[in-house]
Structure formats: structure tokens, C-alpha cells
Design a protein around this motif. Structure first.
Motif, mmCIF file in Angstrom:
data_model
loop_
_atom_site.group_PDB
_atom_site.id
_atom_site.type_symbol
_atom_site.label_atom_id
_atom_site.label_comp_id
_atom_site.label_asym_id
_atom_site.label_seq_id
_atom_site.Cartn_x
_atom_site.Cartn_y
_atom_site.Cartn_z
ATOM 1 N N ASP A 187 19.149 -39.383 -18.237
ATOM 2 C CA ASP A 187 20.246 -38.453 -17.963
ATOM 3 C C ASP A 187 19.696 -37.059 -18.230
ATOM 4 O O ASP A 187 19.752 -36.544 -19.345
ATOM 5 N N ILE A 188 19.117 -36.452 -17.179
ATOM 6 C CA ILE A 188 18.419 -35.170 -17.306
ATOM 7 C C ILE A 188 19.387 -34.025 -17.000
ATOM 8 O O ILE A 188 20.012 -34.010 -15.944
ATOM 9 N N ARG A 189 19.467 -33.069 -17.907
ATOM 10 C CA ARG A 189 20.368 -31.932 -17.709
ATOM 11 C C ARG A 189 19.618 -30.641 -18.010
ATOM 12 O O ARG A 189 19.002 -30.507 -19.070
ATOM 13 N N GLY A 190 19.669 -29.710 -17.085
ATOM 14 C CA GLY A 190 18.998 -28.436 -17.280
ATOM 15 C C GLY A 190 19.211 -27.560 -16.073
ATOM 16 O O GLY A 190 20.021 -27.868 -15.194
ATOM 17 N N THR A 191 18.479 -26.466 -15.999
ATOM 18 C CA THR A 191 18.552 -25.610 -14.825
ATOM 19 C C THR A 191 17.830 -26.296 -13.671
ATOM 20 O O THR A 191 17.075 -27.252 -13.866
ATOM 21 N N ALA A 192 18.055 -25.800 -12.476
ATOM 22 C CA ALA A 192 17.398 -26.383 -11.305
ATOM 23 C C ALA A 192 15.880 -26.332 -11.448
ATOM 24 O O ALA A 192 15.173 -27.301 -11.117
ATOM 25 N N PHE A 193 15.347 -25.220 -11.966
ATOM 26 C CA PHE A 193 13.906 -25.083 -12.145
ATOM 27 C C PHE A 193 13.402 -26.062 -13.200
ATOM 28 O O PHE A 193 12.375 -26.729 -13.015
ATOM 29 N N GLN A 194 14.117 -26.168 -14.323
ATOM 30 C CA GLN A 194 13.702 -27.086 -15.371
ATOM 31 C C GLN A 194 13.661 -28.530 -14.860
ATOM 32 O O GLN A 194 12.693 -29.258 -15.106
ATOM 33 N N ILE A 195 14.702 -28.922 -14.141
ATOM 34 C CA ILE A 195 14.754 -30.290 -13.620
ATOM 35 C C ILE A 195 13.608 -30.550 -12.650
ATOM 36 O O ILE A 195 12.986 -31.614 -12.652
ATOM 37 N N LYS A 196 13.284 -29.550 -11.837
ATOM 38 C CA LYS A 196 12.165 -29.693 -10.898
ATOM 39 C C LYS A 196 10.854 -29.903 -11.653
ATOM 40 O O LYS A 196 10.026 -30.750 -11.281
#
Length: 275
Positions: A187-196
Motif C-alpha cells: 500500500d504505497i502512498r506518496g507524491t506522484a514522483f515518489q511513487i514513480k
């Protein structure tokens, strides 16, 4: 130079949050050409005027959501033109989910001992949301409570969360005995850049290492090595998202959220298993 900093500081003060301002408009205000302002601004602050404005907007946006302000009003008061822009380019999750801060969620966790010291693994119904290392349970719970302040945290009992019990054993066997890294739901949660960035880290094989710059290039942002290092530091799912496999360009360890000794141990063990 001091004159450039003065001009750039003036540009920042005149930069509105609640409306988009173009580079030519800002250059006109600062009485400079667009190219000179862009170059001077980046030299002084290491980011472009647009990135700076977006960062300020996002900070305002997140603060307002945490206060409980309405999603739609917050989006427009922060200067974002649409919900999709906030979602796709900045947060990586819906504003409603971000504002919820775990409300209505039950997070099961446990704190077993491991080769790397006391470990916490926590999971929502979607998957593992946290794996961290520390020296006592209270320090391990603090970031979990900070990230999910409205969630119900429950100490795991095998009969209540059998999956979590199995996942912890699989991860411990990976760390201590060299079993393959378990392919667990995350369950990954973060900014779009972080998730990428985190999604790319999942592709780095055991025994392999890359530099921050190399990873930045792989995520189509070759000049963002510093931002990539920050994204690695924001990772809260240790080992399962292997940010320990990212090093400085000279081969140095760089940083690691859970201490360089743990990073060195992980890398040394992986290197031995590959020999």
C-alpha cells in the motif's frame, strides 16, 4: 551574486499563490529577460520559478486539507486549475484520501526482532504500508501515527491478521537467511514522483546497485538526483522497496533512513549471496 539573489527574492515576493503566473510575466515584473530570470533563479534556488510556485501551492494545499477545508475550495485557493492536475502530478492519491489521513482504516502491526534490530511491519487491507527499523516500539510507532493519525492501529494477533504474520516471517527469512525477497502486496502512498521512483526501485535486482543519478535518468528526470535522494529518504517500506540499493556516484553509501550500518549489512549480505 547578491544582486541576483535580491532580484530573485523580489520575484518570489511578487509571485502569487492563487493564480498561475507565466515566466514572461514574472520576468517583466523583475525587469529581466525570461531566459536571464530563469537562469538566475535556478542558480540561486536550484529550481525553476514554476517548480517553486508549484511547491508553495502544494504546501498550502496539504496544510488546508489537514485542517479539514473542503477539497474543491482548497484546490482552487491553492491555484490548481483542476482535481486531475493535483492528483496526477503532485500527490499520487486522491485529495479525499490524503485528507482522510487513515480515517476509517484499520492498520494491523507487529514489532518482531530481526537481524537489523527491532522491526515494525504494518498493513492495511490493501497491503504492507510500513516496514521500519528502530530501537524501541514507541519510536517505530511514531511515524506510523504521523502518517495515519486517524487510523485505528491494532497490535497484530495471528488469528486476526494471519497474512501479516506470514509476511513478517517471509521478510525475516529474506533478511536473515537469504530467501528471495517476498513479493508482497504494498500500500504505497506518496507524491506522484515518489511513487514513480519507488516503483522503479522494485525492479533493481538483488546484488545490483545504481547511483542516484542513474535512477534519476531511469525515471526520465536525469537532473533530479537530489530530489531522487529525497524520495528514497521518504520511503517507509524498508527492504521491500529496496532503496538501500541506491548509492552515491562515487560508490559511497550516501544516506539511509534507518542508518548506514543497516544499509551496509543489507548490501554486504546481498553481495555474498550473489557470489
Amino acid at each position: 551574486c547578491s544582486q541576483c539573489r535580491e532580484v530573485n527574492t523580489k520575484s518570489i515576493k511578487l509571485m502569487p499563490i492563487d493564480e498561475k503566473i507565466t515566466l514572461p510575466n514574472l520576468a517583466q515584473i523583475a525587469d529581466l529577460s525570461s531566459s536571464r530570470l530563469q537562469k538566475s533563479f535556478k542558480k540561486t534556488f536550484t529550481i525553476s520559478p514554476q517548480v517553486y510556485q508549484d511547491t508553495v501551492r502544494m504546501r498550502h494545499f496539504k496544510y488546508s486539507l489537514k485542517k479539514g477545508d473542503g477539497v474543491t475550495d482548497t484546490i482552487y485557493s491553492a491555484g490548481f486549475g483542476s482535481i486531475s492536475r493535483v492528483y496526477d502530478r503532485n500527490i499520487g492519491m486522491t485529495p479525499k484520501a490524503y485528507r482522510a489521513r487513515g480515517a476509517g482504516e484499520v492498520i494491523n502491526y507487529a514489532c518482531p526482532n530481526s537481524l537489523l534490530g527491532l522491526m515494525i511491519m504494518a498493513a492495511t487491507e490493501k497491503g504492507v504500508c510500513s516496514v521500519q527499523f528502530g530501537y524501541n516500539e514507541s519510536t517505530l510507532l511514531f511515524p506510523l501515527r504521523t502518517e495515519f493519525p486517524k487510523a485505528k492501529l491494532m497490535v497484530s494477533a495471528s488469528q486476526n491478521a494471519p497474512e501479516l504474520d506470514a509476511w513478517m516471517k517471509a521478510l525475516d527469512q529474506h533478511i536473515s537467511q537469504g530467501d528471495p525477497r517476498p513479493d508482497l502486496p504494498l500500500d504505497i502512498r506518496g507524491t506522484a514522483f515518489q511513487i514513480k521512483v519507488w516503483q522503479f526501485l522494485l525492479s533493481i535486482k538483488e546484488g545490483d546497485v545504481l547511483s542516484y543519478g542513474e535512477v534519476a535518468a531511469q525515471v526520465d528526470n536525469p537532473k533530479a538526483a537530489r530530489a531522487l535522494g529525497t524520495a528514497c529518504g521518504k520511503n517507509t517500506i524498508a527492504v521491500l522497496i529496496p532503496c538501500h540499493r541506491v548509492l552515491k556516484s562515487d560508490g559511497g553509501l550516501g544516506g539511509y533512513r534507518w542508518g548506514l550500518e543497516r544499509k551496509r549489512t543489507l548490501l554486504d549480505n546481498e553481495k555474498r549471496r550473489e557470489q
